[in-house]
Enzyme design. Sequence first.
Site, PDB file in Angstrom:
ATOM      1  N   ARG A   1       0.638  -1.182  -0.065  1.00 36.22           N
ATOM      2  CA  ARG A   1      -0.036   0.002   0.114  1.00 36.22           C
ATOM      3  C   ARG A   1       1.001   1.314  -0.045  1.00 36.22           C
ATOM      4  O   ARG A   1       0.253   2.322  -0.220  1.00 36.22           O
ATOM      5  CB  ARG A   1      -0.996  -0.037   1.185  1.00 36.22           C
ATOM      6  CG  ARG A   1      -1.866  -1.096   1.281  1.00 36.22           C
ATOM      7  CD  ARG A   1      -2.393  -1.264   2.712  1.00 36.22           C
ATOM      8  NE  ARG A   1      -1.461  -1.379   3.671  1.00 36.22           N
ATOM      9  CZ  ARG A   1      -1.682  -1.337   4.947  1.00 36.22           C
ATOM     10  NH1 ARG A   1      -2.877  -1.166   5.314  1.00 36.22           N
ATOM     11  NH2 ARG A   1      -0.411  -1.768   5.812  1.00 36.22           N
TER      12      ARG A   1
ATOM     13  N   GLN B   1       2.199  24.099  18.512  1.00 39.08           N
ATOM     14  CA  GLN B   1       2.027  24.999  17.531  1.00 39.08           C
ATOM     15  C   GLN B   1       2.545  24.329  16.131  1.00 39.08           C
ATOM     16  O   GLN B   1       3.693  23.922  16.411  1.00 39.08           O
ATOM     17  CB  GLN B   1       2.455  26.521  17.652  1.00 39.08           C
ATOM     18  CG  GLN B   1       2.253  27.498  16.697  1.00 39.08           C
ATOM     19  CD  GLN B   1       2.645  28.705  16.787  1.00 39.08           C
ATOM     20  OE1 GLN B   1       2.327  29.075  17.886  1.00 39.08           O
ATOM     21  NE2 GLN B   1       3.142  29.417  15.774  1.00 39.08           N
TER      22      GLN B   1
ATOM     23  N   ARG C   1      15.107  31.774   3.954  1.00 46.23           N
ATOM     24  CA  ARG C   1      14.421  32.169   5.197  1.00 46.23           C
ATOM     25  C   ARG C   1      15.116  32.136   6.291  1.00 46.23           C
ATOM     26  O   ARG C   1      15.542  31.098   6.586  1.00 46.23           O
ATOM     27  CB  ARG C   1      12.846  31.651   5.407  1.00 46.23           C
ATOM     28  CG  ARG C   1      11.907  31.751   4.378  1.00 46.23           C
ATOM     29  CD  ARG C   1      10.596  31.179   4.607  1.00 46.23           C
ATOM     30  NE  ARG C   1       9.574  31.267   3.556  1.00 46.23           N
ATOM     31  CZ  ARG C   1       8.408  32.325   3.486  1.00 46.23           C
ATOM     32  NH1 ARG C   1       8.350  32.810   4.708  1.00 46.23           N
ATOM     33  NH2 ARG C   1       7.633  32.156   2.582  1.00 46.23           N
TER      34      ARG C   1
ATOM     35  N   LYS D   1      12.008  23.976  17.874  1.00 45.81           N
ATOM     36  CA  LYS D   1      11.518  23.782  16.639  1.00 45.81           C
ATOM     37  C   LYS D   1      11.866  22.641  15.962  1.00 45.81           C
ATOM     38  O   LYS D   1      12.844  22.087  16.175  1.00 45.81           O
ATOM     39  CB  LYS D   1      11.747  24.863  15.509  1.00 45.81           C
ATOM     40  CG  LYS D   1      11.403  26.317  15.917  1.00 45.81           C
ATOM     41  CD  LYS D   1      11.861  27.071  14.773  1.00 45.81           C
ATOM     42  CE  LYS D   1      11.863  28.973  15.157  1.00 45.81           C
ATOM     43  NZ  LYS D   1      12.463  29.689  14.331  1.00 45.81           N
TER      44      LYS D   1
ATOM     45  N   HIS E   1      17.743  29.597  13.439  1.00 48.14           N
ATOM     46  CA  HIS E   1      17.448  28.678  11.967  1.00 48.14           C
ATOM     47  C   HIS E   1      17.018  29.386  10.847  1.00 48.14           C
ATOM     48  O   HIS E   1      16.493  30.446  10.924  1.00 48.14           O
ATOM     49  CB  HIS E   1      16.084  27.857  12.502  1.00 48.14           C
ATOM     50  CG  HIS E   1      15.306  27.052  11.410  1.00 48.14           C
ATOM     51  ND1 HIS E   1      14.534  27.322  10.556  1.00 48.14           N
ATOM     52  CD2 HIS E   1      16.008  26.057  10.817  1.00 48.14           C
ATOM     53  CE1 HIS E   1      14.269  26.448   9.832  1.00 48.14           C
ATOM     54  NE2 HIS E   1      14.973  25.654   9.769  1.00 48.14           N
TER      55      HIS E   1
ATOM     56  N   TYR F   1       6.550  23.449  10.321  1.00 47.90           N
ATOM     57  CA  TYR F   1       7.407  23.575  11.837  1.00 47.90           C
ATOM     58  C   TYR F   1       6.368  23.267  12.862  1.00 47.90           C
ATOM     59  O   TYR F   1       5.233  23.415  12.798  1.00 47.90           O
ATOM     60  CB  TYR F   1       7.397  25.207  11.851  1.00 47.90           C
ATOM     61  CG  TYR F   1       8.481  25.906  11.084  1.00 47.90           C
ATOM     62  CD1 TYR F   1       9.562  26.318  11.570  1.00 47.90           C
ATOM     63  CD2 TYR F   1       8.381  26.191   9.860  1.00 47.90           C
ATOM     64  CE1 TYR F   1      10.546  27.034  11.025  1.00 47.90           C
ATOM     65  CE2 TYR F   1       9.214  27.003   9.096  1.00 47.90           C
ATOM     66  CZ  TYR F   1      10.201  27.398   9.545  1.00 47.90           C
ATOM     67  OH  TYR F   1      11.026  28.049   8.964  1.00 47.90           O
TER      68      TYR F   1
ATOM     69  N   ASP G   1      15.360  40.105   6.329  1.00 49.02           N
ATOM     70  CA  ASP G   1      16.440  38.962   6.626  1.00 49.02           C
ATOM     71  C   ASP G   1      17.470  39.621   6.001  1.00 49.02           C
ATOM     72  O   ASP G   1      18.538  39.470   6.389  1.00 49.02           O
ATOM     73  CB  ASP G   1      15.726  37.660   5.786  1.00 49.02           C
ATOM     74  CG  ASP G   1      14.807  37.052   6.688  1.00 49.02           C
ATOM     75  OD1 ASP G   1      14.500  37.530   7.890  1.00 49.02           O
ATOM     76  OD2 ASP G   1      14.177  36.000   6.474  1.00 49.02           O
TER      77      ASP G   1
END
Length: 176
Positions: free
Chosen positions: A23, A46, A59, A72, A119, A132, A168
Site C-alpha cells: 500500500r 503550534q 528564510r 522547533k 534557524h 514547523y 532578513d
Amino acid sequence: MRFSTTAIAGVMVIDIEAHEDERGAFARLHCPEDFAAAGHPFSPVQTSLSRNPHPGTLRGLHHQPAPHAEVKLVRAVRGRIFDVALDLRRDSATCRQWVSAELSADNARALLIPEGVAHGFLTLEPDTDVLYQITPVFQPGHEAGVRWNDPAFAIAWPHAPALISPRDAAYPDHLV
C-alpha cells in the site's frame, strides 16, 4: 524514529523508520515519549507551514530570545531545502558554529532546533513546503535574527539566495 546527534548540542537529525508494504509506507513523525527517551523532551503546541514557490528562497536566520525562546522541529513536506542551525548560546562550546542538513519530502528527515539556536533554510526546488512544530506558542514582537551571510559565521550555503525578505537581508553583523 532514529535520532542522530550533530556537532551542536541539542540539534538533532531525526530520520523516520517507515513501515512499508504494497500500500505504501507509514511512519511516526513525532512522539513525546521517543523524544524524551532520546534526551530531548519536546511536545509542540503550534504547527506552522512555510510555502515557498521559488527555488533559491532564503528564510532566516531567525530565533526568539528568552523568555520567549522556542524549540522547533522542522521538516520539508514538499520539495527540498538546505536547512541550517546556528548556535547563538553564549555559554555553549559551539557558540557561533553551524550545522546543516538536507531535508526533503523524499527523505522525510527533520531537524530539531533547541532554544538559543537560530534557524534558516534555502529552498533547493520550486514549490517547497516546510512544516514547523513549535513550542511554546509564538510571541509576536520578540523575533530576532542574524544575517544569512554574516562573515562571523561563514555559513557555506550551496548558493546565494534568489529571493530573500528585506528584513532578513538587512540584519546587521551579529556579535555573539
